[in-house]
Design an enzyme around this catalytic site. Sequence first.
Site, PDB file in Angstrom:
ATOM      1  N   ARG A   1       0.808  -1.249   0.000  1.00 35.60           N
ATOM      2  CA  ARG A   1       0.000   0.000   0.000  1.00 35.60           C
ATOM      3  C   ARG A   1       0.831   1.286   0.000  1.00 35.60           C
ATOM      4  NH1 ARG A   1      -3.144  -2.804   3.957  1.00 35.60           N
ATOM      5  NH2 ARG A   1      -4.824  -3.922   2.912  1.00 35.60           N
TER       6      ARG A   1
ATOM      7  N   LYS B   1       3.166  11.419 -11.295  1.00 37.13           N
ATOM      8  CA  LYS B   1       2.326  10.561 -12.150  1.00 37.13           C
ATOM      9  C   LYS B   1       3.093   9.271 -12.403  1.00 37.13           C
ATOM     10  CE  LYS B   1      -0.638  13.596 -14.824  1.00 37.13           C
ATOM     11  NZ  LYS B   1      -0.961  14.085 -16.183  1.00 37.13           N
TER      12      LYS B   1
ATOM     13  N   GLU C   1       9.628  17.913 -24.839  1.00 34.97           N
ATOM     14  CA  GLU C   1       8.963  18.314 -23.589  1.00 34.97           C
ATOM     15  C   GLU C   1       9.460  19.700 -23.140  1.00 34.97           C
ATOM     16  OE1 GLU C   1       6.419  16.629 -22.484  1.00 34.97           O
ATOM     17  OE2 GLU C   1       6.741  14.479 -22.788  1.00 34.97           O
TER      18      GLU C   1
ATOM     19  N   LYS D   1       7.254  22.986 -13.863  1.00 37.48           N
ATOM     20  CA  LYS D   1       6.420  21.827 -13.534  1.00 37.48           C
ATOM     21  C   LYS D   1       6.102  21.810 -12.042  1.00 37.48           C
ATOM     22  CE  LYS D   1       5.289  17.125 -14.282  1.00 37.48           C
ATOM     23  NZ  LYS D   1       5.459  15.916 -15.058  1.00 37.48           N
TER      24      LYS D   1
ATOM     25  N   GLU E   1      -4.420  16.936 -11.186  1.00 34.75           N
ATOM     26  CA  GLU E   1      -4.953  17.331 -12.503  1.00 34.75           C
ATOM     27  C   GLU E   1      -6.464  17.560 -12.491  1.00 34.75           C
ATOM     28  OE1 GLU E   1      -2.855  15.618 -15.871  1.00 34.75           O
ATOM     29  OE2 GLU E   1      -4.724  15.686 -17.005  1.00 34.75           O
TER      30      GLU E   1
ATOM     31  N   ARG F   1      -3.099  21.439 -14.438  1.00 32.85           N
ATOM     32  CA  ARG F   1      -2.066  20.447 -14.776  1.00 32.85           C
ATOM     33  C   ARG F   1      -2.313  19.814 -16.146  1.00 32.85           C
ATOM     34  NH1 ARG F   1       0.982  15.844 -11.055  1.00 32.85           N
ATOM     35  NH2 ARG F   1       2.242  15.065 -12.792  1.00 32.85           N
TER      36      ARG F   1
ATOM     37  N   ASN G   1      -0.265  18.450 -20.801  1.00 31.22           N
ATOM     38  CA  ASN G   1      -0.522  17.429 -21.828  1.00 31.22           C
ATOM     39  C   ASN G   1      -0.593  18.013 -23.229  1.00 31.22           C
ATOM     40  OD1 ASN G   1      -0.668  15.122 -20.174  1.00 31.22           O
ATOM     41  ND2 ASN G   1      -2.657  15.808 -19.430  1.00 31.22           N
TER      42      ASN G   1
ATOM     43  N   HIS H   1      -0.098  15.802 -26.211  1.00 25.44           N
ATOM     44  CA  HIS H   1      -0.105  14.403 -25.763  1.00 25.44           C
ATOM     45  C   HIS H   1      -1.319  13.613 -26.248  1.00 25.44           C
ATOM     46  CE1 HIS H   1       3.236  15.766 -23.407  1.00 25.44           C
ATOM     47  NE2 HIS H   1       3.367  14.627 -22.756  1.00 25.44           N
TER      48      HIS H   1
ATOM     49  N   HIS I   1      -0.067  10.421 -27.837  1.00 25.23           N
ATOM     50  CA  HIS I   1      -0.319   9.084 -27.293  1.00 25.23           C
ATOM     51  C   HIS I   1      -0.939   8.173 -28.355  1.00 25.23           C
ATOM     52  CE1 HIS I   1      -0.358  10.379 -22.768  1.00 25.23           C
ATOM     53  NE2 HIS I   1       0.851  10.255 -23.253  1.00 25.23           N
TER      54      HIS I   1
ATOM     55  N   HIS J   1       8.334   8.676 -27.202  1.00 23.33           N
ATOM     56  CA  HIS J   1       7.285   9.525 -26.629  1.00 23.33           C
ATOM     57  C   HIS J   1       7.464  10.996 -27.061  1.00 23.33           C
ATOM     58  CE1 HIS J   1       4.413  11.005 -23.670  1.00 23.33           C
ATOM     59  NE2 HIS J   1       5.332  11.847 -23.228  1.00 23.33           N
TER      60      HIS J   1
HETATM   61  P1  NAD Z   1      13.072   5.656 -21.741  1.00 24.88           P
HETATM   62  O1  NAD Z   1      12.882   5.513 -20.313  1.00 24.88           O
HETATM   63  O2  NAD Z   1      12.646   4.538 -22.626  1.00 24.88           O
HETATM   64  O3  NAD Z   1      14.604   5.976 -22.021  1.00 24.88           O
HETATM   65  C1  NAD Z   1      15.027   6.145 -23.332  1.00 24.88           C
HETATM   66  C2  NAD Z   1      16.230   5.252 -23.696  1.00 24.88           C
HETATM   67  O4  NAD Z   1      17.414   5.821 -23.173  1.00 24.88           O
HETATM   68  C3  NAD Z   1      16.158   3.842 -23.135  1.00 24.88           C
HETATM   69  O5  NAD Z   1      16.677   2.956 -24.075  1.00 24.88           O
HETATM   70  C4  NAD Z   1      17.070   3.926 -21.920  1.00 24.88           C
HETATM   71  O6  NAD Z   1      17.608   2.686 -21.549  1.00 24.88           O
HETATM   72  C5  NAD Z   1      18.134   4.845 -22.424  1.00 24.88           C
HETATM   73  N1  NAD Z   1      18.851   5.604 -21.414  1.00 24.88           N
HETATM   74  C6  NAD Z   1      18.345   6.180 -20.309  1.00 24.88           C
HETATM   75  N2  NAD Z   1      19.278   6.941 -19.728  1.00 24.88           N
HETATM   76  C7  NAD Z   1      20.399   6.806 -20.448  1.00 24.88           C
HETATM   77  C8  NAD Z   1      21.691   7.360 -20.347  1.00 24.88           C
HETATM   78  N3  NAD Z   1      21.991   8.266 -19.419  1.00 24.88           N
HETATM   79  N4  NAD Z   1      22.617   6.992 -21.252  1.00 24.88           N
HETATM   80  C9  NAD Z   1      22.307   6.103 -22.243  1.00 24.88           C
HETATM   81  N5  NAD Z   1      21.084   5.585 -22.420  1.00 24.88           N
HETATM   82  C10 NAD Z   1      20.143   5.938 -21.528  1.00 24.88           C
HETATM   83  O7  NAD Z   1      12.326   6.954 -22.311  1.00 24.88           O
HETATM   84  P2  NAD Z   1      12.110   8.438 -21.737  1.00 24.88           P
HETATM   85  O8  NAD Z   1      12.025   9.295 -22.919  1.00 24.88           O
HETATM   86  O9  NAD Z   1      13.065   8.772 -20.671  1.00 24.88           O
HETATM   87  O10 NAD Z   1      10.680   8.354 -21.052  1.00 24.88           O
HETATM   88  C11 NAD Z   1       9.524   8.107 -21.797  1.00 24.88           C
HETATM   89  C12 NAD Z   1       8.460   7.623 -20.856  1.00 24.88           C
HETATM   90  O11 NAD Z   1       8.158   8.635 -19.914  1.00 24.88           O
HETATM   91  C13 NAD Z   1       7.168   7.279 -21.547  1.00 24.88           C
HETATM   92  O12 NAD Z   1       6.692   6.043 -21.065  1.00 24.88           O
HETATM   93  C14 NAD Z   1       6.223   8.394 -21.130  1.00 24.88           C
HETATM   94  O13 NAD Z   1       4.892   7.992 -21.090  1.00 24.88           O
HETATM   95  C15 NAD Z   1       6.745   8.722 -19.772  1.00 24.88           C
HETATM   96  N6  NAD Z   1       6.412  10.071 -19.300  1.00 24.88           N
HETATM   97  C16 NAD Z   1       5.887  10.181 -18.068  1.00 24.88           C
HETATM   98  C17 NAD Z   1       5.583  11.430 -17.554  1.00 24.88           C
HETATM   99  C18 NAD Z   1       5.077  11.565 -16.139  1.00 24.88           C
HETATM  100  O14 NAD Z   1       4.686  12.650 -15.754  1.00 24.88           O
HETATM  101  N7  NAD Z   1       5.100  10.516 -15.361  1.00 24.88           N
HETATM  102  C19 NAD Z   1       5.824  12.576 -18.331  1.00 24.88           C
HETATM  103  C20 NAD Z   1       6.373  12.428 -19.596  1.00 24.88           C
HETATM  104  C21 NAD Z   1       6.675  11.162 -20.079  1.00 24.88           C
HETATM  105  N1  GLY Z   2       3.551  15.035 -18.130  1.00 25.35           N
HETATM  106  C1  GLY Z   2       2.256  15.466 -17.718  1.00 25.35           C
HETATM  107  C2  GLY Z   2       2.123  15.640 -16.252  1.00 25.35           C
HETATM  108  O1  GLY Z   2       2.991  15.349 -15.471  1.00 25.35           O
HETATM  109  O2  GLY Z   2       1.099  16.079 -15.814  1.00 25.35           O
END
Ligand code: NAD
Ligand code: GLY
Length: 351
Positions: free
Chosen positions: A114, A136, A178, A220, A230, A234, A238, A241, A245, A258
């Site tokens: 939990r 998130k 972003e 942010k 949100e 917030r 998006n 997005h 998405h 992404h």
């Molecule tokens: P990712 O986590 O897939 O990383 C991208 C690639 O880079 C991967 O292959 C990873 O292994 C590699 N990598 C990471 N750090 C590295 C480094 N320092 N050196 C070499 N390689 C490295 O992708 P991302 O773009 O970081 O994240 C995308 C995800 O984030 C999506 O799932 C998206 O939905 C999510 N997201 C979430 C929020 C939120 O608010 N929670 C906001 C935006 C995006």
């Molecule tokens: N990336 C959208 C949010 O965090 O609200």
Amino acid sequence: MQRVEVQLGQRSYPIDIDTGFAALPASLASARQVVIISNPTVAPLYLDQVSALFSAPPLHILINDGEAFKTLASFETILSFLLENSMSRDVVLVALGGGVIGDLTGFVAACYQRGVRFLQIPTTLLSQVDSSVGGKTAVNHPLGKNMIGAFKQPEQVIISTATLTTLPSREFAAGMAEVVKYALLGDAAFLDWLLKHSEQICQQQPETLAQMIRHCCQMKADIVSRDETEQGERALLNLGHTFGHAIEAFMGYGNWLHGEAVAVGMVMAAELSAHRGWLSKQDVASVRRILQSFGLPVAVPDQMQIANFMPFMKTDKKVKDGQMRFVLLSAIGQASLVADVTEAELLQVFG
Ligand code: NAD
Ligand code: GLY
């Protein structure tokens, strides 16, 4: 070191931005049980340095690399690992990687017994400017992106800009989507700053990157502090997005990054805004230009028609009372949530 605070009462936390991994407060560094969650790409680069932040040697588990593994199956794998290793409610989970690892780890932290403490150590530009901040957390479902998740704030976010030196350039560009998003949705002066510093950014000049990351984290943090779950403002984060998405899901998770999908999504949002007379054609062209200057795509994938977007957009998390809602631009640097976009209008603009 630069510090940004996310103000959420008792759940407030700092974001530390430095050229290395900043030291942890004693309450975290001395945790008896620590599990680092990472992947086979990031762990060989940074696991040892991050393990050294703790006084007791942490355990670690690696999840296959990629968006395609941000799933309930990976979630269950991590839960099983925690149970098999008798992790208690005191455990501290550490997300070491990009947004995929961060979102997955956060969701485990929200659910294991939990809720347990967790740290975000983001290593991609995208995760440093966006996903590690704000709580998130989620996994994907074949029928929709981030459809299963929870709000769960980390204890701390630790950003080392040095990790960006190993990031592939395509991933760096995806993070810039972003960054541009923040400027478009709420800070026209930041857009000018980005244009002025585009060379230093592309050359990954450390001070420029730190300044840019700090600015995004501050924007942010401010939005999340005012609207954590949100209920209103917030949603503006998006921008791009809803379309993005749909591209990610339709093209198969991981094929379009992404950030790449969000870049095209922002162009589509700008085009829809222009159709309503809120932006000029020149504004739309400048949105395209800045994204292209950071190496991002600006055109819908050839395989996709607007009809392919619809099923995904109809299950978007912004849908309310059966009505799709879109973040559009009332001006460059000013976004608003719009609830009266119809399928007919989408067909007219993109058909
Ligand atoms: P990712 O986590 O897939 O990383 C991208 C690639 O880079 C991967 O292959 C990873 O292994 C590699 N990598 C990471 N750090 C590295 C480094 N320092 N050196 C070499 N390689 C490295 O992708 P991302 O773009 O970081 O994240 C995308 C995800 O984030 C999506 O799932 C998206 O939905 C999510 N997201 C979430 C929020 C939120 O608010 N929670 C906001 C935006 C995006
Ligand atoms: N990336 C959208 C949010 O965090 O609200």
